[in-house]
Design an enzyme around this catalytic site. Structure first.
Site, PDB file in Angstrom:
ATOM      1  N   ASP A  85       0.859  -1.189   0.000  1.00  0.00           N
ATOM      2  CA  ASP A  85       0.000   0.000   0.000  1.00  0.00           C
ATOM      3  C   ASP A  85       0.890   1.231   0.000  1.00  0.00           C
ATOM      4  O   ASP A  85       2.091   1.138   0.271  1.00  0.00           O
ATOM      5  CB  ASP A  85      -0.897   0.002   1.253  1.00  0.00           C
ATOM      6  CG  ASP A  85      -1.769   1.243   1.328  1.00  0.00           C
ATOM      7  OD1 ASP A  85      -2.473   1.542   0.340  1.00  0.00           O
ATOM      8  OD2 ASP A  85      -1.724   1.954   2.356  1.00  0.00           O
ATOM      9  N   SER A  86       0.280   2.387  -0.259  1.00  0.00           N
ATOM     10  CA  SER A  86       1.022   3.640  -0.202  1.00  0.00           C
ATOM     11  C   SER A  86       1.469   3.964   1.225  1.00  0.00           C
ATOM     12  O   SER A  86       2.276   4.872   1.414  1.00  0.00           O
ATOM     13  CB  SER A  86       0.140   4.775  -0.720  1.00  0.00           C
ATOM     14  OG  SER A  86      -1.064   4.817   0.012  1.00  0.00           O
ATOM     15  N   CYS A  94     -11.356   3.316  -0.560  1.00  0.00           N
ATOM     16  CA  CYS A  94     -10.055   3.809  -0.081  1.00  0.00           C
ATOM     17  C   CYS A  94      -9.710   3.053   1.192  1.00  0.00           C
ATOM     18  O   CYS A  94     -10.593   2.770   2.016  1.00  0.00           O
ATOM     19  CB  CYS A  94     -10.141   5.311   0.202  1.00  0.00           C
ATOM     20  SG  CYS A  94      -8.633   5.999   0.904  1.00  0.00           S
ATOM     21  N   HIS A 104      -8.448   3.938   3.884  1.00  0.00           N
ATOM     22  CA  HIS A 104      -8.667   4.610   5.175  1.00  0.00           C
ATOM     23  C   HIS A 104     -10.130   4.674   5.603  1.00  0.00           C
ATOM     24  O   HIS A 104     -10.432   4.925   6.759  1.00  0.00           O
ATOM     25  CB  HIS A 104      -8.143   6.040   5.098  1.00  0.00           C
ATOM     26  CG  HIS A 104      -6.651   6.139   5.039  1.00  0.00           C
ATOM     27  ND1 HIS A 104      -5.909   5.546   4.047  1.00  0.00           N
ATOM     28  CD2 HIS A 104      -5.758   6.769   5.859  1.00  0.00           C
ATOM     29  CE1 HIS A 104      -4.622   5.809   4.244  1.00  0.00           C
ATOM     30  NE2 HIS A 104      -4.509   6.546   5.333  1.00  0.00           N
TER      31      HIS A 104
HETATM   32  N1  DGL Z   1      -4.037   3.980   0.084  1.00  0.00           N
HETATM   33  C1  DGL Z   1      -4.717   5.032  -0.624  1.00  0.00           C
HETATM   34  C2  DGL Z   1      -5.974   4.456  -1.291  1.00  0.00           C
HETATM   35  O1  DGL Z   1      -6.505   3.465  -0.870  1.00  0.00           O
HETATM   36  C3  DGL Z   1      -5.089   6.188   0.284  1.00  0.00           C
HETATM   37  C4  DGL Z   1      -3.897   6.998   0.753  1.00  0.00           C
HETATM   38  C5  DGL Z   1      -3.132   7.628  -0.380  1.00  0.00           C
HETATM   39  O2  DGL Z   1      -3.646   8.568  -1.013  1.00  0.00           O
HETATM   40  O3  DGL Z   1      -2.010   7.172  -0.616  1.00  0.00           O
HETATM   41  O4  DGL Z   1      -6.437   5.004  -2.262  1.00  0.00           O
END
Ligand code: DGL
Length: 267
Positions: free
Chosen positions: A9-10, A183, A185
Site C-alpha cells: 500500500d502507499s 479507499c 482509510h
Molecule cells: N491507500 C490510498 C488508497 O486506498 C489512500 C492513501 C493515499 O492517497 O495514498 O487510495
C-alpha cells in the site's frame, strides 16, 4: 505452498486490508510493505503512481511471494491492469471484488463510490460496475480529507462529521442505496459515514471483499497453505517506522513491533 503472500500500500491504510487477509487466511505468512516515505499516492499522476507501484511490487517479489494483494485503491484503479500484465504472479486488487459485491447487493441499482482524487478521476470502479451490469447508475465523489482525518484518529470528532456531511450530501441527494468505500482509510470512518448516509444505505468495504477474492485465488490455483498453522506477519516501510507503528494500532487493531525500514529507491 509455503511462500508468503505480499501485500502493499502507499502507507499505513493498507493495514485495513491486511487485517481482513489475516482473519480470512490465518495460516498464511504475509509480508506487508507500506510506502510511508512517499505517501499519499491519491493526489499524484498516473505515471508516478505506476512507477511507485512497480518498485513496491519489485520489493515484494524479491521476497519470493506467491501472490500479491494490492491493498491501495489508488494503485488498483490507476496502475494495476498494466502492471499485472508485466509480472508472472497472481495479483488481487481492491476494485473488482467490492464492485462485484455492490452490484450483487444493490436494491435499486444506484451505487455510490468514494475514494481519493486519483481513484475517482480514473473512473475504474464505474467501468467495472458498468461491465457487470450496464443498467447500474453510478455516482462518484473524491473525499481526500478523509485520509488525514483517519490517520489523525479523528474518527468521532465534530469536524469529521461536518466534512462527511459536506462530502456525502451529493450521494444523499441522488439517493444511492449502496456505497463503496473505495479507499484503505475509509473503514475507520465507517461509523460517521453510516450516520450521515443513514441505515438504509449498504456500505461495502474493499478489504473484506479483497480478502475473500484472495482466499478463492489461492484455493483455485492450489497455492493455499495447509490450514491449522499460524502464519508469520512481517512489516516493511520506506521511512522511519515510528509514525507507522503508532498509527498501525487504529488500522490493524493491534500493536506492531516488528517493522523494518527499507530503501525503496533500490528497486
Ligand atoms: N491507500 C490510498 C488508497 O486506498 C489512500 C492513501 C493515499 O492517497 O495514498 O487510495
Amino acid at each position: 505452498m509455503s511462500d508468503p503472500i505480499g501485500i502493499f500500500d502507499s502507507g499505513v491504510g493498507g493495514l485495513t486490508v491486511a487485517r481482513e487477509v489475516f482473519s480470512h487466511l490465518p495460516a498464511e505468512d504475509v509480508i506487508y510493505f507500506g510506502d510511508v516515505g512517499r505517501t499519499p499516492y491519491g493526489g499524484r499522476s498516473q505515471e508516478i503512481i505506476q512507477q511507485f507501484a512497480r518498485q513496491d511490487i519489485a520489493f515484494l517479489t524479491e521476497h519470493n511471494v506467491k501472490a500479491i494483494v494490492c491493498a491501495c485503491n489508488t494503485v488498483s484503479a490507476v496502475a494495476l491492469a498494466e502492471i499485472a500484465a508485466e509480472i508472472d504472479l497472481p495479483i488481487v486488487g481492491v476494485i473488482e471484488p467490492p464492485a462485484r459485491c455492490a452490484a450483487g447487493v444493490t436494491t435499486g441499482g444506484r451505487i455510490g463510490v468514494i475514494g481519493t482524487q486519483a481513484t475517482i478521476s480514473s473512473d475504474a470502479y464505474a467501468r467495472v460496475l458498468r461491465e457487470i451490469n450496464p443498467q447500474l447508475k453510478i455516482f462518484s465523489k473524491a473525499c481526500p480529507l478523509f485520509v488525514p482525518l483517519a490517520e489523525e484518529g479523528y474518527v468521532d470528532r465534530p469536524a469529521t462529521r461536518l466534512i462527511a456531511e459536506e462530502y456525502l450530501a451529493p450521494m444523499k441527494e441522488v439517493a444511492v442505496d449502496t456505497l463503496i468505500l473505495g479507499c484503505t482509510h475509509y473503514p475507520l470512518l465507517e461509523e460517521v459515514i453510516r450516520e450521515v448516509m443513514g441505515p438504509q444505505v449498504r456500505l461495502i468495504g474493499s478489504g473484506t471483499e479483497a480478502a475473500r477474492a484472495t482466499t478463492e485465488l489461492l484455493r483455485d490455483q492450489q497455492l493455499s497453505r495447509d490450514p491449522g498453522g499460524k502464519g508469520q506477519h512481517r512489516f516493511y516501510v520506506s521511512d522511519v517506522p515510528e509514525k507507522f507503528t503508532q498509527i498501525a494500532t487504529h488500522f490493524l487493531g493491534r500493536k506492531l513491533d516488528n517493522v523494518t525500514r527499507i530503501d525503496i529507491s533500490r528497486y
